[in-house]
Design an enzyme around this catalytic site. Sequence first.
Site, short mmCIF file in Angstrom:
data_model
loop_
_atom_site.label_atom_id
_atom_site.label_comp_id
_atom_site.label_asym_id
_atom_site.label_seq_id
_atom_site.Cartn_x
_atom_site.Cartn_y
_atom_site.Cartn_z
N GLU A 1 14.36 69.84 33.41
CA GLU A 1 13.12 69.06 32.78
C GLU A 1 12.53 69.72 31.61
O GLU A 1 11.99 69.10 30.62
CB GLU A 1 12.41 68.38 33.85
CG GLU A 1 13.03 67.37 34.68
CD GLU A 1 14.01 68.04 35.70
OE1 GLU A 1 14.59 67.24 36.36
OE2 GLU A 1 14.13 69.24 35.84
N HIS B 1 10.59 60.58 45.70
CA HIS B 1 11.11 59.58 45.03
C HIS B 1 10.07 58.29 44.83
O HIS B 1 10.37 57.13 44.62
CB HIS B 1 12.41 58.86 45.25
CG HIS B 1 13.43 59.95 45.36
ND1 HIS B 1 13.79 60.86 46.46
CD2 HIS B 1 14.65 60.22 44.38
CE1 HIS B 1 15.00 61.53 45.77
NE2 HIS B 1 15.17 61.24 44.79
#
Length: 784
Positions: A516, A585
């Site tokens: 990322e 999540h």
Amino acid sequence: MRRTPAILWSCAKQNFGRNHLRSLRPHSFGFSTDTHLLWKGVQSTSFSGHLEFKDGSESTFPVFQVLNSRGELQDGVDLPFSLEEGVQMMELMVKSKVYDDVLLTMQRQGRISFYCTNYGEEATSVGTAAALQPQDMIWPQYRELGAFLWRGLTAQEIADQNIGNEGDRSKGRNLQVHYCMLEKNMQTVHAVLGTQVPQAPGAGYAYKLDGEDRVSVAYFGDGAASEGDALTALNFASVYGSQTLFIVRNNGYSISTGVEDQYRGDGIAARGPAFAIPTVRVDGNDLVAVFLATQEARKRSIENKQPILLELMTYRVGDHTTSDDSSAYRKEDKEEIKQYQSLGPIPRWRAFLESKGMWSDEKEKAIASAARDEMLQAMKSGETKKKPPLRELFTDVYTDLPWHLEEQAAYAEKHCREYSSDYKMSAYRGLDGPAPATSPQRIASAPRHIPPAPPKETQEMTMVQAINDALSVALASSERSVLFGEDVGFGGVFRCSVGLREKFGEHRVMNAPVAEQAIAGFAVGLSVAGYKAIAEMQFADYIFPAFDQIVNEIAKYRYRNAGGGAGNITIRAPCSAVGHGSMYHSQSVESYFAHCPGLKIIIPRGPKQAKGLLLAAIRDPDPVLFFEPKVLYRAKIEGPDSQVPVGDYELPIGQAEVVQEGKDVTLVGWGSQIGRLQAAAARAAADGISCEVIDLQTIIPWDVDTVQASVQKTGRLIIAHEAPQTNGFGAEISAKIQERCFLHLQSPIQRVCGYDTHFPYAWEEFYVPSPARVLDAIKASVAY
């Protein structure tokens, strides 16, 4: 063009991206001898019955050298530049040393607060810069003074930057030695170690797409090479075939940490072949070898469309900075240090030029004396200049000052004049008169850019379809736009980009390696090269490895460059609860980034908003974080929000929307929370309570005026968001509305938020601010 000696690449040819597993031979008891690859992603073509562990020690990188320590050029090697150019390089190396001497003295005298010398490493910057072309983009660290001098940085500009006066290109915003010459393709020196390294491949990839005779060049040291940013940068550049040169100065120390504690293995060069990057190790004190290696690396990078890694071996003669005393930790004794100094680039190149009759002690003394006088005069002149106007404290955070910065700037101008005896007013430009008048329109929170009304023709869509449509429109409307991220080529894990690779090609819709921080850094490089970067993080929960790149680089880029640099960056990320996501999540991360100036943050509530706001975000000149509530991706949304205008349209960034009018209580939220607020309002209506529901839509900059007007009408405010309550963005809204609406409030402002725990799996229905929890707050507010 003079010939390049064959020794340059032959000295390391066995190491350039070769997989040593090819040398394995199948064992005699029947393993396959087929020559096809056995697995994807490796070069093995056979099995082996011999258990062998490889650590890289079977091969090492020689050091490319053509000019020995006595200043003698190797037989058969011609200079790759003229003697006159060699004299120019020598003059700049001498200047660099003299400037270091003067500025070090200035720091010791307290006239500047900090300095970082380049002693002993002059050839690594001058030699590489001289071998590059003016169009090549340089991403410096903080020992590239020679490169800045080669591209024209003046003594006055150096002095002004170190003083931080109004002559400083960055308006006094950066620490000393953080030079910048955007017009000469030199980015601002990066303060955070290694963050520039993954940015360079983004620009190098843009140059590849454009077919340019141009490379992107990242300078960094042996310490920065240990950062994850550097390793992911090598991988990204290799995967994408980016026209990038990685130039590592290995000077033996990262502050006090010697290389023996920094890494194992054969230096930094050994990492290149692991990423299939052609690599060479160079004597960094040999100006000719540095030039030759850089020149050939640049040529190969452009011709083969690939990155190149150069490890330049040198020695840090001086302290790390003026805040350091290297005698406390150096392992070398004084005699060894003197020997290293004698092997440095200036003595070696001086000997060569003297042998050619092109240099003398008198010439060097004259150049050094002139350089000393030049820098002393520049410092004296710089000290007479004022610091920049107070308003420059606020400019360049965004392309245009949003309302809250206009408000803060007006306060600062007024306050410092009222308390002038508390501040050094005379040191700043523009504080000797009345406070500038403030336009009411500038402090109003309504967006200043209102796009045309959307087309009347609509089509019913889910949010995932609307986002896909927006991405398709964005890519079609600008060829200089690139979409990339983990699994994006496949369509993304939520299928938001499905079909786009087939439509726009693999060079513009790209899968990214799982890193990322490199995705965010790569976006910076693309943006600097003039592309619109649309990056996807697989989940907002996974954005944190990129946190440094986002808050220390992307958010600050325009500010530290005083207006230039990265901006056309949109980072998309699925966020918030999904019904079964648990703590990794389900997070709502907007408040982490809302604290950082320079970013815009958008969270849509439905398909129509998602498409229009995403297109606005992609085209906005400022970096935007676009968080998409994944529970809404395929949710059945009733009413006008599901009717998405056909074709191209934008919705204004920074404008809240009154979704439902009411007179008793104001409910404020964003994203998936709006549906819950509407459900709670419907239940409250059954009890005769009229609620006004406002979708903030944009977290930064948020539309305070719309919320204020509503609260002045209702007298009550409830803010709801999924993120934990403490330090959530609801606290900022509450504080500002309390300031503006105190006398209108009929009950305390309430927040209905996630609890201050991590997001749970088994108790999600209790954790999420449900309609029932909001209804409870509504009743309490009315009953107060």
